[in-house]
Scaffold this motif. Structure first.
Motif, PDB file in Angstrom:
ATOM      1  N   MET A   1       0.096   5.256   1.461  1.00  0.00           N
ATOM      2  CA  MET A   1       1.212   4.441   1.890  1.00  0.00           C
ATOM      3  C   MET A   1       0.812   2.962   1.932  1.00  0.00           C
ATOM      4  O   MET A   1       1.652   2.112   1.695  1.00  0.00           O
ATOM      5  CB  MET A   1       1.661   4.944   3.257  1.00  0.00           C
ATOM      6  N   LEU A   4       0.997   1.527  -1.565  1.00  0.00           N
ATOM      7  CA  LEU A   4       2.407   1.348  -1.904  1.00  0.00           C
ATOM      8  C   LEU A   4       2.969   0.100  -1.223  1.00  0.00           C
ATOM      9  O   LEU A   4       3.750  -0.645  -1.828  1.00  0.00           O
ATOM     10  CB  LEU A   4       3.192   2.589  -1.497  1.00  0.00           C
ATOM     11  N   LEU A   8       4.432  -2.844  -3.536  1.00  0.00           N
ATOM     12  CA  LEU A   8       5.842  -3.234  -3.395  1.00  0.00           C
ATOM     13  C   LEU A   8       5.977  -4.724  -3.094  1.00  0.00           C
ATOM     14  O   LEU A   8       6.867  -5.391  -3.631  1.00  0.00           O
ATOM     15  CB  LEU A   8       6.516  -2.408  -2.300  1.00  0.00           C
ATOM     16  N   ALA A  46       9.049  -2.408   1.358  1.00  0.00           N
ATOM     17  CA  ALA A  46       7.640  -2.608   1.706  1.00  0.00           C
ATOM     18  C   ALA A  46       7.469  -2.709   3.215  1.00  0.00           C
ATOM     19  O   ALA A  46       6.498  -2.170   3.766  1.00  0.00           O
ATOM     20  CB  ALA A  46       7.105  -3.869   1.026  1.00  0.00           C
ATOM     21  N   CYS A  49       7.532   0.753   4.570  1.00  0.00           N
ATOM     22  CA  CYS A  49       6.246   1.432   4.321  1.00  0.00           C
ATOM     23  C   CYS A  49       5.171   0.906   5.254  1.00  0.00           C
ATOM     24  O   CYS A  49       4.342   1.672   5.746  1.00  0.00           O
ATOM     25  CB  CYS A  49       5.817   1.226   2.874  1.00  0.00           C
TER      26      CYS A  49
END
Length: 89
Positions: A1, A4, A8, A46, A49
């Motif tokens: 995560m 990511l 992002l 983002a 996340c």
């Protein structure tokens, strides 16, 4: 995560930069209407996340600090791109 989260943010910042009329990477900037909204959506995604990966304070700090760094560095990449184009010819 976490990866990511960073990817992002980087993608969102690149889209926002490339849709601006003063960008130096492309001959013509990306169309402002869809790509700026996509960039903003990626930034919000983002943040979501980051909130799932980190504590709230750390996520918000990283969400603000990483784009600040990326927006400071992105314009200088156009100098590298122009240098590479001059070296090819």
């Amino acid at each position: 995560m976490t990866i990511l989260f960073v990817v992002l943010i980087l993608a969102a910042c690149c889209l926002l930069y490339l849709s601006h009329r003063h960008q130096g990477w492309l001959a013509q900037p990306l169309a402002a209407r869809p790509w700026r909204w996509v960039g903003l959506l990626l930034l919000l995604l983002a943040l979501a996340c980051g909130l799932r990966s980190f504590s709230t304070i750390a996520a918000v700090f990283a969400w603000l600090a990483i784009p600040m760094l990326v927006f400071s560095v992105l314009p200088f990449f156009s100098l590298l791109i122009q240098r590479g184009r001059r070296g090819e010819s």
